[in-house]
Write a protein that holds these residues in place. Structure first.
Motif, PDB file in Angstrom:
ATOM      1  N   VAL A 241       0.620  -1.318   0.315  1.00 18.67           N
ATOM      2  CA  VAL A 241       0.264  -0.463  -0.660  1.00 18.67           C
ATOM      3  C   VAL A 241       0.703   1.040  -0.107  1.00 18.67           C
ATOM      4  O   VAL A 241       0.480   2.287  -1.090  1.00 18.67           O
ATOM      5  CB  VAL A 241      -0.866  -0.209   1.066  1.00 18.67           C
ATOM      6  CG1 VAL A 241      -1.880   1.225   1.416  1.00 18.67           C
ATOM      7  CG2 VAL A 241      -2.352  -1.259   1.158  1.00 18.67           C
ATOM      8  N   LEU A 242       2.006   1.099   0.606  1.00 19.48           N
ATOM      9  CA  LEU A 242       2.533   2.511   1.064  1.00 19.48           C
ATOM     10  C   LEU A 242       3.571   2.453  -0.106  1.00 19.48           C
ATOM     11  O   LEU A 242       3.782   3.407  -1.153  1.00 19.48           O
ATOM     12  CB  LEU A 242       3.243   2.497   2.079  1.00 19.48           C
ATOM     13  CG  LEU A 242       2.824   2.164   3.304  1.00 19.48           C
ATOM     14  CD1 LEU A 242       4.268   2.289   4.176  1.00 19.48           C
ATOM     15  CD2 LEU A 242       2.637   4.112   3.822  1.00 19.48           C
ATOM     16  N   HIS A 243       3.503   2.084  -1.095  1.00 20.95           N
ATOM     17  CA  HIS A 243       4.699   1.404  -1.991  1.00 20.95           C
ATOM     18  C   HIS A 243       3.559   2.183  -3.419  1.00 20.95           C
ATOM     19  O   HIS A 243       4.184   3.048  -4.149  1.00 20.95           O
ATOM     20  CB  HIS A 243       4.869  -0.039  -2.481  1.00 20.95           C
ATOM     21  CG  HIS A 243       5.620  -0.038  -4.060  1.00 20.95           C
ATOM     22  ND1 HIS A 243       6.532   0.718  -4.206  1.00 20.95           N
ATOM     23  CD2 HIS A 243       5.511  -0.913  -5.258  1.00 20.95           C
ATOM     24  CE1 HIS A 243       7.086   0.455  -5.463  1.00 20.95           C
ATOM     25  NE2 HIS A 243       6.352   0.108  -5.916  1.00 20.95           N
ATOM     26  N   VAL A 244       2.429   1.770  -3.828  1.00 16.66           N
ATOM     27  CA  VAL A 244       1.466   2.280  -4.232  1.00 16.66           C
ATOM     28  C   VAL A 244       1.523   4.218  -3.629  1.00 16.66           C
ATOM     29  O   VAL A 244       1.138   4.743  -4.903  1.00 16.66           O
ATOM     30  CB  VAL A 244       0.400   2.037  -3.663  1.00 16.66           C
ATOM     31  CG1 VAL A 244      -0.944   2.697  -4.696  1.00 16.66           C
ATOM     32  CG2 VAL A 244       0.258   0.804  -4.791  1.00 16.66           C
TER      33      VAL A 244
ATOM     34  N   ARG B 138       2.027   7.258  -6.290  1.00 23.62           N
ATOM     35  CA  ARG B 138       0.830   8.142  -6.127  1.00 23.62           C
ATOM     36  C   ARG B 138       2.361   9.724  -6.508  1.00 23.62           C
ATOM     37  O   ARG B 138       1.913  10.629  -7.643  1.00 23.62           O
ATOM     38  CB  ARG B 138      -0.029   8.449  -5.978  1.00 23.62           C
ATOM     39  CG  ARG B 138      -0.916   7.390  -5.609  1.00 23.62           C
ATOM     40  CD  ARG B 138      -1.748   7.886  -7.451  1.00 23.62           C
ATOM     41  NE  ARG B 138      -3.008   9.077  -7.349  1.00 23.62           N
ATOM     42  CZ  ARG B 138      -2.473  10.192  -7.603  1.00 23.62           C
ATOM     43  NH1 ARG B 138      -1.903  10.443  -8.816  1.00 23.62           N
ATOM     44  NH2 ARG B 138      -3.553  11.555  -7.355  1.00 23.62           N
ATOM     45  N   CYS B 139       2.894   9.936  -5.473  1.00 22.12           N
ATOM     46  CA  CYS B 139       3.665  11.029  -5.334  1.00 22.12           C
ATOM     47  C   CYS B 139       4.424  11.558  -7.292  1.00 22.12           C
ATOM     48  O   CYS B 139       4.706  12.521  -6.809  1.00 22.12           O
ATOM     49  CB  CYS B 139       4.771  10.804  -4.535  1.00 22.12           C
ATOM     50  SG  CYS B 139       3.812  11.072  -2.473  1.00 22.12           S
ATOM     51  N   PHE B 140       5.030  10.031  -7.804  1.00 23.32           N
ATOM     52  CA  PHE B 140       5.762  10.444  -8.208  1.00 23.32           C
ATOM     53  C   PHE B 140       5.405  10.077  -9.711  1.00 23.32           C
ATOM     54  O   PHE B 140       5.866   9.626 -11.075  1.00 23.32           O
ATOM     55  CB  PHE B 140       7.278   9.916  -8.435  1.00 23.32           C
ATOM     56  CG  PHE B 140       8.055   9.758  -7.648  1.00 23.32           C
ATOM     57  CD1 PHE B 140       8.768  10.838  -7.731  1.00 23.32           C
ATOM     58  CD2 PHE B 140       7.946   9.106  -5.688  1.00 23.32           C
ATOM     59  CE1 PHE B 140       9.375  10.779  -6.434  1.00 23.32           C
ATOM     60  CE2 PHE B 140       9.108   9.476  -5.006  1.00 23.32           C
ATOM     61  CZ  PHE B 140       9.625  10.471  -5.557  1.00 23.32           C
ATOM     62  N   GLY B 141       3.911  10.519  -9.854  1.00 24.85           N
ATOM     63  CA  GLY B 141       3.238  10.622 -11.368  1.00 24.85           C
ATOM     64  C   GLY B 141       1.925   9.046 -11.731  1.00 24.85           C
ATOM     65  O   GLY B 141       1.713   9.349 -12.615  1.00 24.85           O
ATOM     66  N   MET B 142       2.287   7.948 -10.859  1.00 28.12           N
ATOM     67  CA  MET B 142       0.953   7.101 -10.997  1.00 28.12           C
ATOM     68  C   MET B 142      -0.424   7.574 -11.448  1.00 28.12           C
ATOM     69  O   MET B 142      -0.516   7.966  -9.913  1.00 28.12           O
ATOM     70  CB  MET B 142       1.307   5.986 -10.061  1.00 28.12           C
ATOM     71  CG  MET B 142       0.673   4.766 -10.705  1.00 28.12           C
ATOM     72  SD  MET B 142       0.389   3.561  -8.999  1.00 28.12           S
ATOM     73  CE  MET B 142      -0.340   2.037 -10.125  1.00 28.12           C
ATOM     74  N   PRO B 143      -1.426   6.946 -12.582  1.00 26.06           N
ATOM     75  CA  PRO B 143      -2.565   7.963 -12.214  1.00 26.06           C
ATOM     76  C   PRO B 143      -3.621   7.509 -11.286  1.00 26.06           C
ATOM     77  O   PRO B 143      -2.892   6.257 -10.779  1.00 26.06           O
ATOM     78  CB  PRO B 143      -3.087   7.304 -13.935  1.00 26.06           C
ATOM     79  CG  PRO B 143      -1.418   7.717 -14.354  1.00 26.06           C
ATOM     80  CD  PRO B 143      -0.384   6.967 -13.203  1.00 26.06           C
TER      81      PRO B 143
END
Length: 225
Positions: free
Chosen positions: A54-57, A61-66
């Motif tokens: 979960v933290l990996h996701v 998100r902080c680095f641009g994962m939509p």
């Protein structure tokens, strides 16, 4: 569940390490993390894996994962129940302190160490470069269960984890004090990273004893002491 080691002997070793790193030492009244006679264990491996994923996701998100990709991954991995409300608000709507979520990279590092995926948790060094390749491959769509099959984790012994927890408890105080006093830090890591690693260790290591309440949820971990 196993007997926790002598907390005073562990604390002495932690203070020796602070001295070796030329960091300020906490006052004599600085509390112990556990008491003689307490028992200790790690949370179930599946919970550690879920929290790391979960933290990996969140970091992704902080680095641009939509947004849609992140939410879809969590839903398809059946991890929505492991996402805290602040994390869900950030993943779904980019609400919250972006900088604080970026820092979770170091919490993932601590969890990967607990899972046996990282070889060290050196307080002077940043996360291992290989750590990202050992987490779920989000761009490739590798879901949680597929990652678990690939990762083949080997969780650390609870005794090793609790010794490191005490060290990071002391390091958290020492790094903040060093920054306050303008003392040079011993490596490439600052107090924010140390605090994140401590957060993960505090959550992952659970105690049984007369002075311990039920283990806290992720957002309930108290880092103020």
């Amino acid at each position: 569940m196993k007997a926790a080691p002598d907390p005073r002997a562990v604390r002495d070793a932690s203070l020796d390490e602070l001295e070796r790193l030329a960091l300020p030492l906490p006052p004599p009244s600085f509390p112990l993390v556990w008491e003689p006679g307490d028992e200790v264990e790690l949370r179930p491996t599946g919970e550690l894996e879920a929290r790391a994923a979960v933290l990996h996701v969140v970091v992704a998100r902080c680095f641009g994962m939509p947004t849609e990709a992140a939410m879809s991954w969590l839903l398809n991995s059946k991890l929505v129940d492991f996402v805290t409300p602040p994390e869900w608000q950030f993943v779904a709507g980019a609400k919250g302190d972006h900088r604080s979520f970026v820092l979770h990279h170091d919490a993932v590092f601590a969890l990967s160490w607990l899972l046996g995926l990282s070889g060290h948790l050196d307080a002077t060094a940043p996360p291992e470069e290989r750590m990202m390749s050992q987490m779920p491959d989000l761009p490739a769509g590798e879901l949680f269960n597929a990652w678990r099959s690939r990762a083949l984790v080997a969780p650390r012994d609870a005794t090793d984890a609790v010794v490191l927890l005490d060290l990071y408890y002391c390091l958290d105080w020492a790094f903040q004090e060093a920054e306050k006093l303008g003392v040079e830090l011993p490596g490439e890591v600052d107090s924010n990273a140390i605090g994140q690693r401590r957060w993960a260790l505090e959550w992952a290591v659970t105690f049984t004893g007369p002075y311990h309440e039920d283990p806290p949820e992720w957002e309930e971990v108290d880092l103020s002491v």
